[in-house]
Design a protein around this motif. Sequence first.
Motif, short mmCIF file in Angstrom:
data_model
loop_
_atom_site.label_atom_id
_atom_site.label_comp_id
_atom_site.label_asym_id
_atom_site.label_seq_id
_atom_site.Cartn_x
_atom_site.Cartn_y
_atom_site.Cartn_z
N SER A 98 1.14 -1.21 -0.62
CA SER A 98 -0.15 -0.11 -0.21
C SER A 98 0.77 1.56 -0.46
CB SER A 98 -0.81 0.12 1.01
OG SER A 98 -1.41 1.86 1.03
N PHE A 99 0.51 2.02 -1.09
CA PHE A 99 1.29 3.58 -1.04
C PHE A 99 0.71 4.70 -1.02
CE2 PHE A 99 2.14 0.47 -4.72
CZ PHE A 99 3.85 0.12 -3.75
N GLY A 100 0.78 4.29 0.76
CA GLY A 100 0.14 6.25 1.18
C GLY A 100 -2.19 5.68 1.53
N ASP A 101 -2.54 4.23 1.02
CA ASP A 101 -3.78 4.11 0.96
C ASP A 101 -4.02 3.36 2.59
OD1 ASP A 101 -6.12 3.62 0.42
OD2 ASP A 101 -5.32 1.54 -1.01
N TYR A 102 -4.49 1.86 2.49
CA TYR A 102 -4.68 0.94 3.90
C TYR A 102 -3.62 1.04 4.51
CZ TYR A 102 -3.45 -3.20 1.94
OH TYR A 102 -2.41 -3.65 1.39
N PHE A 103 -3.48 0.85 6.32
CA PHE A 103 -2.44 1.44 7.22
C PHE A 103 -2.67 -0.32 7.19
CE2 PHE A 103 0.40 2.61 9.72
CZ PHE A 103 1.32 2.66 9.63
N LYS A 104 -2.58 0.40 9.00
CA LYS A 104 -2.20 -1.60 10.40
C LYS A 104 -3.61 -2.44 10.03
CE LYS A 104 1.35 0.74 13.20
NZ LYS A 104 1.72 0.61 14.82
N ALA A 105 -4.35 -1.29 10.06
CA ALA A 105 -6.07 -2.18 10.67
C ALA A 105 -5.83 -3.24 9.50
CB ALA A 105 -7.21 -0.57 11.14
#
Length: 880
Positions: A98-105
């Motif tokens: 992910s490039f600046g989209d979704y993250f940890k959760a």
Amino acid sequence: MSSTLQYLSGNDIRQLFLDFYTQRGHQPLPSASLVPEDPTVLLTIAGMLPFKPIFLGQRTPEFKRATTSQKCIRTNDIENVGRTKRHHTFFEMLGNFSFGDYFKAQAIAWGWELSTQVFGISPKNLVVSVFEEDDEAFAIWRDTIGVTEKRIKRMGADDNFWVSGITGPCGPCSEIYYDFHPELGDDHINLEDDGRFIEFYNLVFMQYNRDASGNLTPLQNQNIDTGMGLERMAQILQKVPNNYETDLIFPIIETAAKIAKIDYHKSDENSKTSLKVIGDHVRAVVHMIADEIRASNVGRGYVLRRLIRRVVRHGRLIGIAGEFINQVAETAISLSESIYPNLRQRETAIKAELQREEVNFLKTLDRGEKLLAEIIQDIKQKGQTSITGESAFTLYDTYGFPLELTQEIAAENNLTVDVDGFNAEMQKQVERAKAAHETIDLTVQGSLDKLAEHIHSTKFIGYTQLTTTAKIEVLLVAGVSQEAAEAGTEVQIVLDKTPFYAESGGQIGDKGYISGDGVLVRIEDVKKESDFFIHFGYIERGTIRIGDNITAQIDRGCRRRAQANHTATHLLQAALKKVVDEGISQAGSLVSFDRLRFDFNCPRALTGEEVIQIEELVNSWISEAHGATIEEMPIAEAKAKGAVAMFGEKYGDQVRVIDFPGVSMELCGGTHVNNTAEIGVFKIISEAGVASGVRRIEAVSGAAVLDYLNVRDMVTKDLCDRFKVKPEEIPDRITTLQTELRNNEKEIQSLKSQIAIVKSDSLLQTAEIIGEHKIIVAQMADIDPESLKDAAERLLQKIGNGAVVLGSIPEAGKVSIVAAFSSEVNKKGILAGKFVGTIAKICGGGGGGKPNLAQAGGRDASKLPEALETAKNDLLAALK
């Protein structure tokens, strides 16, 4: 899909992974080449490497999400291949990014869903790790996913914090482990127990930027970089004891076993190891050649050659006498061609390269193995434990026998190799050869051969022009011809004309820039091959194309430094002839921007007075401001005038003569000052022997002298401040400190030995009596190797007839083991050298020594108790 562990083929696992993330908005991308764009690494070593410019903010991503199955090669743990369950040189890394989209959760949720719902792994078999300070990830795993706290382990930065370098993007990691034995419960989970746990999915949360001071600041765009090992997941889902017995590798192993006429499952451990090495390495080499890597003695070509030779060597160990590698390569190609069609497309090239290397190495093996066997026999007869560096180098230099192979065979015979001695011999050979030699990548040469008939040779105008307009005739990327290349790419460029001097005659190539409309290429080196000047550069911005008209401009500062050093080399040779011997001749040279090196034939070392005279004479010629006369003339005329030829250079009928009348006249194609005064000053740094009858002078001139003096002035001031003395008093102060240090070290060692002996006396009461022998096997705390040896000898002296084995952990990551045996124990065939070497292997080390006293070392301190227990049991069994 139910949460029941199911059998899936390697191809199934790969496709399910890619489909899972494609369905969730990820762009599926093909595997990048094993030859990376990143100039800092030889080979593609991780699934994220192709995306590194995006993570570093150097390139704007075309997609917000991506998924890949990336082929990778790592050789840093090559000695563990085949010996452990999971080490490989070639492996596939399944990744979602992910490039600046979704993250940890989201990353955690999908990782869990994929593992439990798609691959059907029961949550009871899963344990996760998080960075010890990452409370957010811990909470997601516990509260959102529902993993119990006991199965979420907090780990330190070494295990669970990813960094791209000293500075730059970084962030915590979370890993998913498979638990082979959940019945053992949750109370004593140790993720370093690789017999119980295997890490198969790593989630990197790239959320910080680290500055030079180590400070972390949140990134504006947070990224996700994950990796799931295909081979590891295959082991889990196919329920086999190790990665090698999966359908990704085992068919290759079966082919090799069939050729050797052995059964893998009925073979001893050594044969199994060899078969695993063959299975792993053959996968690696077919993919490397498919990606247009060719075997050589440098860079990634050397990695390829080494892997091929290990395959051949291990084939020999399981009884395969002749050629066989292409038979197992065919199996490897068949296994992967549906995913990597270039394997079949490049089949002819792959098999031709493998056969050529195999045939050559089989000849090497026959010669080298015979000589090595003689060396080993001689060593054992003398009771020694190490092959000398000189012998190892003779095997390498005369018979082409690789050092790594000598080390492997030595280890099989419980011997070591003096690697430092080998390296010293290698350095001597390098220095004996011409220092300034031209090299060029084979793939570049191959491309130029194909293009040569379509382009004209490069016109060099750099003697009189430092800038010119020119046309791009050839554009190569990784040695392969391209129509265009964009920013961030390493390129090789051939122009129709150039001001850049190409490496020749000991002088290195110019640096500078090629620029155009929105384009800037930094040129780091220039080499000449045939009549073409190859500009090695890095595109800093824009896109370049074949046929572009550009401006080529050299770095004038670097050129001035090179000119000064090159002319200084000519003056140095003239001075040597005047001060030392008129018969002195050049034996090699190097002219760079910051220094010069001159090798010359001379049977003796120069005296200190001669060095001073040479330096003063060169500086006097500089101050006298001799002008240069540069002419082209027939070579016969030049020699008649007394021009000196450069060592190792080839000359045509017309030659270029550099003449400083009354001082020096040489045939030379390099760049030079117009007047000696432009050099400024000349300073000799060192004079030393480099080979029999060959001496070397290293020196600096011009602006480089100021750099040299500034460094030394800074060091001198620092020493004066530290020692509180004047500059001229520094030598005496250092001598005093050295004397004090030697005395203190002797006293400390004496005290350590006394302490060890005192501690060891308490072990006398632990001695066990076995018939007429006594044995003591014990671990002593924090004892250095020398003191441990003293303690063992003292204990043996006190118990008389018997055996003493002591172990210690003198410092973190180091194990020391000593064995001292009486002559009566030796008579039973128990020799300390062989015994301690075998025990040390348990701790990941080795060693040896005499039959009565031997020492060994290791790296895995956690295995020391096991090693000592084994030593005790072996002694009890042997002495009974």
